[in-house]
Design an enzyme around this catalytic site. Sequence first.
Site, mmCIF file in Angstrom:
data_model
loop_
_atom_site.group_PDB
_atom_site.id
_atom_site.type_symbol
_atom_site.label_atom_id
_atom_site.label_comp_id
_atom_site.label_asym_id
_atom_site.label_seq_id
_atom_site.Cartn_x
_atom_site.Cartn_y
_atom_site.Cartn_z
ATOM 1 N N GLY A 17 0.831 -1.200 0.000
ATOM 2 C CA GLY A 17 0.000 0.000 0.000
ATOM 3 C C GLY A 17 0.860 1.243 0.000
ATOM 4 C CB ALA A 21 -1.630 3.793 6.483
ATOM 5 N N GLY A 55 -9.363 17.739 5.906
ATOM 6 C CA GLY A 55 -8.317 18.023 6.866
ATOM 7 C C GLY A 55 -8.011 16.928 7.858
ATOM 8 C CG LEU A 250 -16.228 13.872 0.146
ATOM 9 C CD1 LEU A 250 -17.270 13.081 0.904
ATOM 10 C CD2 LEU A 250 -14.922 13.866 0.886
ATOM 11 C CD GLU A 253 -17.803 16.257 8.760
ATOM 12 O OE1 GLU A 253 -18.252 15.158 8.377
ATOM 13 O OE2 GLU A 253 -17.217 16.410 9.845
ATOM 14 N NE ARG A 284 -17.714 12.711 7.618
ATOM 15 C CZ ARG A 284 -16.465 12.585 7.281
ATOM 16 N NH1 ARG A 284 -15.940 11.385 7.148
ATOM 17 N NH2 ARG A 284 -15.732 13.643 7.052
ATOM 18 C CG HIS A 349 -16.721 9.055 3.184
ATOM 19 N ND1 HIS A 349 -16.098 9.587 2.073
ATOM 20 C CD2 HIS A 349 -16.085 9.606 4.256
ATOM 21 C CE1 HIS A 349 -15.137 10.420 2.458
ATOM 22 N NE2 HIS A 349 -15.095 10.432 3.776
ATOM 23 C CB SER A 389 -9.576 8.712 8.280
ATOM 24 O OG SER A 389 -8.894 7.806 7.474
ATOM 25 C CG LEU A 390 -6.593 12.635 6.188
ATOM 26 C CD1 LEU A 390 -6.500 14.077 5.698
ATOM 27 C CD2 LEU A 390 -6.094 11.693 5.107
HETATM 28 C C1 LIG Z 1 -12.904 11.498 -1.207
HETATM 29 C C2 LIG Z 1 -12.373 11.246 0.173
HETATM 30 C C3 LIG Z 1 -12.052 12.307 0.999
HETATM 31 C C4 LIG Z 1 -11.566 12.078 2.284
HETATM 32 N N1 LIG Z 1 -11.258 13.153 3.079
HETATM 33 C C5 LIG Z 1 -10.761 12.931 4.311
HETATM 34 C C6 LIG Z 1 -10.381 14.024 5.144
HETATM 35 O O1 LIG Z 1 -10.475 15.183 4.772
HETATM 36 N N2 LIG Z 1 -9.908 13.752 6.381
HETATM 37 C C7 LIG Z 1 -9.754 12.470 6.844
HETATM 38 O O2 LIG Z 1 -9.290 12.288 7.971
HETATM 39 N N3 LIG Z 1 -10.076 11.430 6.061
HETATM 40 C C8 LIG Z 1 -10.565 11.623 4.809
HETATM 41 N N4 LIG Z 1 -10.890 10.553 4.027
HETATM 42 C C9 LIG Z 1 -10.511 9.210 4.461
HETATM 43 C C10 LIG Z 1 -9.000 9.016 4.253
HETATM 44 O O3 LIG Z 1 -8.591 9.738 3.123
HETATM 45 C C11 LIG Z 1 -8.630 7.561 4.047
HETATM 46 O O4 LIG Z 1 -9.216 6.752 5.029
HETATM 47 C C12 LIG Z 1 -7.106 7.377 4.147
HETATM 48 O O5 LIG Z 1 -6.442 8.285 3.296
HETATM 49 C C13 LIG Z 1 -6.715 5.953 3.805
HETATM 50 O O6 LIG Z 1 -5.328 5.857 3.719
HETATM 51 P P1 LIG Z 1 -4.626 4.438 3.595
HETATM 52 O O7 LIG Z 1 -3.164 4.715 3.524
HETATM 53 O O8 LIG Z 1 -5.115 3.545 4.658
HETATM 54 O O9 LIG Z 1 -5.166 3.833 2.211
HETATM 55 P P2 LIG Z 1 -5.183 4.390 0.711
HETATM 56 O O10 LIG Z 1 -4.741 5.790 0.591
HETATM 57 O O11 LIG Z 1 -6.520 4.026 0.174
HETATM 58 O O12 LIG Z 1 -4.082 3.494 -0.001
HETATM 59 C C14 LIG Z 1 -4.247 2.116 -0.232
HETATM 60 C C15 LIG Z 1 -3.041 1.599 -0.984
HETATM 61 O O13 LIG Z 1 -3.099 0.181 -1.048
HETATM 62 C C16 LIG Z 1 -2.721 -0.252 -2.329
HETATM 63 N N5 LIG Z 1 -3.333 -1.574 -2.547
HETATM 64 C C17 LIG Z 1 -4.589 -1.978 -2.238
HETATM 65 N N6 LIG Z 1 -4.753 -3.275 -2.539
HETATM 66 C C18 LIG Z 1 -3.579 -3.709 -3.037
HETATM 67 C C19 LIG Z 1 -3.121 -4.957 -3.526
HETATM 68 N N7 LIG Z 1 -3.892 -6.051 -3.554
HETATM 69 N N8 LIG Z 1 -1.854 -5.036 -3.989
HETATM 70 C C20 LIG Z 1 -1.041 -3.958 -3.980
HETATM 71 N N9 LIG Z 1 -1.425 -2.752 -3.510
HETATM 72 C C21 LIG Z 1 -2.671 -2.632 -3.040
HETATM 73 C C22 LIG Z 1 -3.203 0.846 -3.255
HETATM 74 O O14 LIG Z 1 -2.472 0.848 -4.452
HETATM 75 C C23 LIG Z 1 -2.926 2.095 -2.416
HETATM 76 O O15 LIG Z 1 -1.596 2.518 -2.625
HETATM 77 C C24 LIG Z 1 -11.393 10.768 2.743
HETATM 78 C C25 LIG Z 1 -11.708 9.694 1.922
HETATM 79 C C26 LIG Z 1 -12.229 9.926 0.659
HETATM 80 C C27 LIG Z 1 -12.626 8.733 -0.179
#
Ligand SMILES: Cc1cc2nc3c(=O)[nH]c(=O)nc-3n(C[C@H](O)[C@H](O)[C@H](O)COP(=O)(O)OP(=O)(O)OC[C@H]3O[C@@H](n4cnc5c(N)ncnc54)[C@H](O)[C@@H]3O)c2cc1C
Length: 572
Positions: A17, A21, A55, A250, A253, A284, A349, A389-390
């Site tokens: 990923g 994170a 944010g 989206l 908020e 939410r 979401h 979440s961020l």
């Molecule tokens: C439109 C939108 C707006 C948002 N705004 C906010 C906000 O303002 N504030 C907030 O706190 N949260 C917000 N969120 C939530 C937050 O953005 C996400 O929960 C968070 O960024 C997730 O990060 P992550 O690193 O866990 O996963 P992601 O950023 O989703 O990354 C997942 C990674 O996993 C990889 N991956 C997945 N499956 C596989 C596989 N089988 N093999 C190889 N690679 C794989 C993908 O390529 C990707 O790189 C928002 C979400 C959305 C959808």
Amino acid sequence: MNQPQMEILSHDILVIGGGLAGLRAAIEARKAGKDVAILSKVHPLRSHSVAAQGGVNAAFNNVPAPVQDSCENHAFDTIKGSDYLADQDAVEIMCREGLDRVVEMERWGTLFSRTEDGKIAQRPFGGAGFPRTCYAADRTGHNLLHVLYEQVTGLRIPVYEEWHALSLVVGEGRCIGILAFPLFEGKIVPIRAEATILATGGYGRIYLRSTNAIINAGRGCYLAYQAGVPLEDMEFVQFHPTSLYGTNILITEGARGEGGYLVNVKGERYMERYAPHLMELGPRDIVARATQREIDEGRGFQGQYVHLDLRHLGKEKIMDRLPGIRQIAIDFAGIDPVLDPIPIQPAQHYSMGGIPTGVDGETPLPGLYAAGECACVSVHGANRLGGNSLLETLVFGKRAGKKAASIVRGRKEALPPSAFHKQAEAIRAGLRELSSRSGEESGFRLRDELKTLMTHRVGIFRRKSDLLSAKEKIRELKERFGRTAIKQNRLAFNHEWLLHLELEGMLHVAEVITEGALTREESRGSHFRTDYPERDDERWLLHTLAYKTPEGTRLEYKNVTITNSPPKARIY
Ligand SMILES: Cc1cc2nc3c(=O)[nH]c(=O)nc-3n(C[C@H](O)[C@H](O)[C@H](O)COP(=O)(O)OP(=O)(O)OC[C@H]3O[C@@H](n4cnc5c(N)ncnc54)[C@H](O)[C@@H]3O)c2cc1C
């Protein structure tokens, strides 16, 4: 398809990923001197994190408020927002360490919006008693992700780009790596790792209406589930009240944080009836339910949407604080929010549930760690507050990277290759079998049926009869899935095969969500049962754990960690 000699790659730590994170975990492991690599099915900068708008929360007190904010206030708001299902020890860590993580992002170069006196600007967000959400206009995720990617590049962490994780490999009771599939090269590559960190994001796309990127289909959760790790609290699916009608993109908020109103067809600010104190800035789950209720009871426009009105904020503020939102509304709805209200409706979401972890990312399977949206540490419980979440990705990404680094003993070359070879052969045989089927069922049709089912039967309002029929239908879809085929049997660029594997994961994740929702006879946070409309702490102050069995899903339950905030009624 023949592959006589398999190369084997090895790393101390493999992060799957490239979102916030994953990158944060990799940076920490690299700084601890370990050989770490990132594997991502898309370029890291295309991860869904880049789309985050509104944010990231941290109790800095940078903006004048009637009372001082604090980590304790942040923790309390989060726990109350979670409808008391969050593990309070994890929440306390997030709120405390979050301050340092956000400052670190600032020092590394994040272009946060600023207050008059040059501090990081903060805006009000739902369910929070203070203006606590630090932002970079309405492109916060974009800014954060680019900054972390810069660090990854600087530390020379290798990235396997457009490589897919096919399965986890387990040997002697531990996760010893994965089988990977580089899309361009068309081969199956074993990657040995002493520690594997899953940071694969959410599963939003199992719903018809979702704000998530198309790549968010939950395969990462399925990888763990398939390897025997349970999934936690999956019935808690967040629906965001304001997605753009028509595309479900989206509308942050932050638009309400800046003062936007929600208005029904009668011109009423209907939140007055549902959260009279916080109004549009209620949490939410409450705002999404209220919005859906207005639409269902005939107070929406064309029976489909309500209005988010920003006009009174004025052009200057909209251009300064919400430029991305304005552009989205113009490009995708032909509406300029400076002049007209935005048509919005609720959409899936976020995923509160996921792979269960401790506060250092450790999962029940030794050698396997998880962080970010695919994980359930659980800081969001039954309902996540916007902006948390961020924060979670930064705090628990770092912790997972640190913990994984601490268990590395320099034994990656000694991990036995036989388990990898056996599993790779099974995958190849599966592909051969799949491409030899007659294929009377279409995977695309099944995917559409599943998404529609989840939005209409396992959505914002749930009841026993709908959930039972959804369960039945998912069984049927799984059975029909066994009769789908693919035409292409070569590995290189085999998108058809990847979509097939993705659908397999989607069906299982949907089954877990539905089973959990059917069994949980109460309403809590995002999980609302019209036939059990009250929260029931006597019976259900518990986390759900779903295990994969040949017959389907088996549920177990575990206690919630309560430290300082015993459950109370949740009134806003
Ligand atoms: C439109 C939108 C707006 C948002 N705004 C906010 C906000 O303002 N504030 C907030 O706190 N949260 C917000 N969120 C939530 C937050 O953005 C996400 O929960 C968070 O960024 C997730 O990060 P992550 O690193 O866990 O996963 P992601 O950023 O989703 O990354 C997942 C990674 O996993 C990889 N991956 C997945 N499956 C596989 C596989 N089988 N093999 C190889 N690679 C794989 C993908 O390529 C990707 O790189 C928002 C979400 C959305 C959808």
